[in-house]
Design a protein around this motif. Structure first.
Motif, PDB file in Angstrom:
ATOM      1  N   LYS A 142       0.839  -1.204   0.000  1.00 15.40           N
ATOM      2  CA  LYS A 142       0.000   0.000   0.000  1.00 15.40           C
ATOM      3  C   LYS A 142       0.870   1.248   0.000  1.00 15.40           C
ATOM      4  O   LYS A 142       2.038   1.198   0.397  1.00 15.40           O
ATOM      5  N   ALA A 143       0.294   2.378  -0.419  1.00 13.42           N
ATOM      6  CA  ALA A 143       1.033   3.639  -0.490  1.00 13.42           C
ATOM      7  C   ALA A 143       1.756   3.886   0.830  1.00 13.42           C
ATOM      8  O   ALA A 143       1.188   3.707   1.906  1.00 13.42           O
ATOM      9  N   GLY A 144       3.017   4.246   0.726  1.00 13.90           N
ATOM     10  CA  GLY A 144       3.797   4.534   1.925  1.00 13.90           C
ATOM     11  C   GLY A 144       4.649   3.364   2.380  1.00 13.90           C
ATOM     12  O   GLY A 144       5.630   3.539   3.096  1.00 13.90           O
ATOM     13  N   SER A 145       4.314   2.124   1.956  1.00 12.41           N
ATOM     14  CA  SER A 145       5.139   0.988   2.366  1.00 12.41           C
ATOM     15  C   SER A 145       6.379   0.908   1.461  1.00 12.41           C
ATOM     16  O   SER A 145       6.344   1.360   0.314  1.00 12.41           O
ATOM     17  N   PRO A 146       7.487   0.318   1.964  1.00 15.15           N
ATOM     18  CA  PRO A 146       8.741   0.341   1.200  1.00 15.15           C
ATOM     19  C   PRO A 146       8.616  -0.307  -0.190  1.00 15.15           C
ATOM     20  O   PRO A 146       9.308   0.099  -1.114  1.00 15.15           O
ATOM     21  N   ALA A 147       7.730  -1.282  -0.343  1.00 16.43           N
ATOM     22  CA  ALA A 147       7.613  -1.986  -1.630  1.00 16.43           C
ATOM     23  C   ALA A 147       6.477  -1.439  -2.506  1.00 16.43           C
ATOM     24  O   ALA A 147       6.120  -2.063  -3.512  1.00 16.43           O
ATOM     25  N   ALA A 148       5.954  -0.267  -2.144  1.00 17.27           N
ATOM     26  CA  ALA A 148       4.806   0.278  -2.903  1.00 17.27           C
ATOM     27  C   ALA A 148       5.098   0.379  -4.398  1.00 17.27           C
ATOM     28  O   ALA A 148       4.224   0.124  -5.232  1.00 17.27           O
ATOM     29  N   ALA A 149       6.343   0.710  -4.756  1.00 23.17           N
ATOM     30  CA  ALA A 149       6.693   0.892  -6.176  1.00 23.17           C
ATOM     31  C   ALA A 149       6.669  -0.430  -6.943  1.00 23.17           C
ATOM     32  O   ALA A 149       6.710  -0.431  -8.177  1.00 23.17           O
ATOM     33  N   PHE A 150       6.642  -1.569  -6.212  1.00 24.71           N
ATOM     34  CA  PHE A 150       6.624  -2.881  -6.887  1.00 24.71           C
ATOM     35  C   PHE A 150       5.200  -3.356  -7.172  1.00 24.71           C
ATOM     36  O   PHE A 150       5.005  -4.464  -7.671  1.00 24.71           O
ATOM     37  N   ASP A 151       4.221  -2.553  -6.818  1.00 25.91           N
ATOM     38  CA  ASP A 151       2.829  -2.958  -7.070  1.00 25.91           C
ATOM     39  C   ASP A 151       2.458  -2.664  -8.525  1.00 25.91           C
ATOM     40  O   ASP A 151       2.070  -1.555  -8.870  1.00 25.91           O
ATOM     41  N   PHE A 152       2.582  -3.688  -9.361  1.00 23.11           N
ATOM     42  CA  PHE A 152       2.178  -3.564 -10.765  1.00 23.11           C
ATOM     43  C   PHE A 152       0.818  -4.229 -10.983  1.00 23.11           C
ATOM     44  O   PHE A 152       0.390  -4.423 -12.114  1.00 23.11           O
ATOM     45  N   GLN A 153       0.153  -4.559  -9.883  1.00 23.22           N
ATOM     46  CA  GLN A 153      -1.150  -5.230  -9.928  1.00 23.22           C
ATOM     47  C   GLN A 153      -2.264  -4.180  -9.960  1.00 23.22           C
ATOM     48  O   GLN A 153      -2.998  -4.063 -10.938  1.00 23.22           O
ATOM     49  N   GLU A 154      -2.368  -3.387  -8.890  1.00 19.65           N
ATOM     50  CA  GLU A 154      -3.463  -2.406  -8.809  1.00 19.65           C
ATOM     51  C   GLU A 154      -3.358  -1.314  -9.878  1.00 19.65           C
ATOM     52  O   GLU A 154      -4.359  -1.039 -10.562  1.00 19.65           O
ATOM     53  N   PRO A 155      -2.176  -0.683 -10.090  1.00 19.90           N
ATOM     54  CA  PRO A 155      -2.131   0.375 -11.125  1.00 19.90           C
ATOM     55  C   PRO A 155      -2.459  -0.177 -12.510  1.00 19.90           C
ATOM     56  O   PRO A 155      -3.155   0.480 -13.293  1.00 19.90           O
TER      57      PRO A 155
END
Ligand code: FMN
Length: 207
Positions: A142-155
């Motif tokens: 989720k936004a703010g977590s260290p791995a947020a940039a690795f979320d290629f699922q929701e975007p």
């Protein structure tokens, strides 16, 4: 009352966390009917060249083999068009969506049916439908977590659903399933509370 299309794509079948959450959601979401699509390598082939050419060929101009090639795409699009509410149960696999769900998208994103190109650019044709996406993940994105940039699922899902005209999209997250039993249990309770908030605690009665 809604006609629901439920799409799920986990390799774990009925043991799937995202599908379990989707079933919890549907127990509380008032609806008239549910059409269910279980995506697996056996039920959802990758798009191939013959099918893509058939999809781009006008209905009256297709050969017999092209008609056969386009039949699954036609069926999947008809299911989408008939639904008022689309429920997607989506695991995160390798920071994105399962390849079977991507194959489903490749079969339903069809120019002239689910989107079109106009002078103003692309326009989605699946309008006026609600989408609920129940995502399950081993980690935290989720936004703010260290791995947020690795979320290629929701975007990605927001982009492609929006491209098809589906812009009323609500995500429900079940995260940190691989971070210990206690965390997983607590986050399952949080996801359920979010479902109850969204459905107002209404228990669904199928007509
Ligand atoms: C092939 C595979 C790849 C996975 N990749 C990720 C990942 O990139 N990030 C993550 O947080 N979890 C990952 N996981 C963990 C899943 O997101 C987690 O098991 C979740 O429960 C999957 O949902 P499901 O139970 O509905 O299949 C992966 C699991 C599998 C089987």
């Amino acid at each position: 009352m809604s006609n629901v299309l439920l799409i799920h794509s986990s390799v774990f079948g009925e043991k799937s966390q995202s599908l379990g959450l989707a079933r919890d959601f549907l127990e509380r979401y008032p609806h008239r009917s549910v059409v269910e699509r279980a995506l697996s390598p056996q039920t959802m082939p990758h798009l191939d060249g013959e099918t893509f050419v058939a999809m781009r060929t006008a209905a009256g101009e297709r050969t017999g083999p092209q008609e056969a090639a386009v039949a699954l795409s036609d069926e999947l699009i008809a299911e989408l068009e008939a639904a008022d509410t689309i429920v997607l149960a989506v695991p995160m696999y390798n920071f994105s969506i399962p390849s079977t769900l991507k194959a489903w998208i490749d079969h339903v994103a069809r120019a002239g049916r689910t989107f079109r190109y106009s002078e103003k650019g692309p326009e989605g044709l699946l309008k006026g439908k609600k989408v609920f996406v129940l995502v399950a993940r081993g980690g935290a994105y989720k936004a703010g977590s260290p791995a947020a940039a690795f979320d290629f699922q929701e975007p990605y899902l927001r982009a492609v659903l929006g491209f098809l005209g589906l812009d009323d999209v609500t995500f429900i997250h079940l995260e940190q399933l691989a971070m210990g039993q206690d965390t997983a249990t607590a986050n399952r309770a949080k996801a359920l509370a979010e479902i109850e908030r969204l459905t107002d605690g209404v228990v669904a009665v199928a007509a």
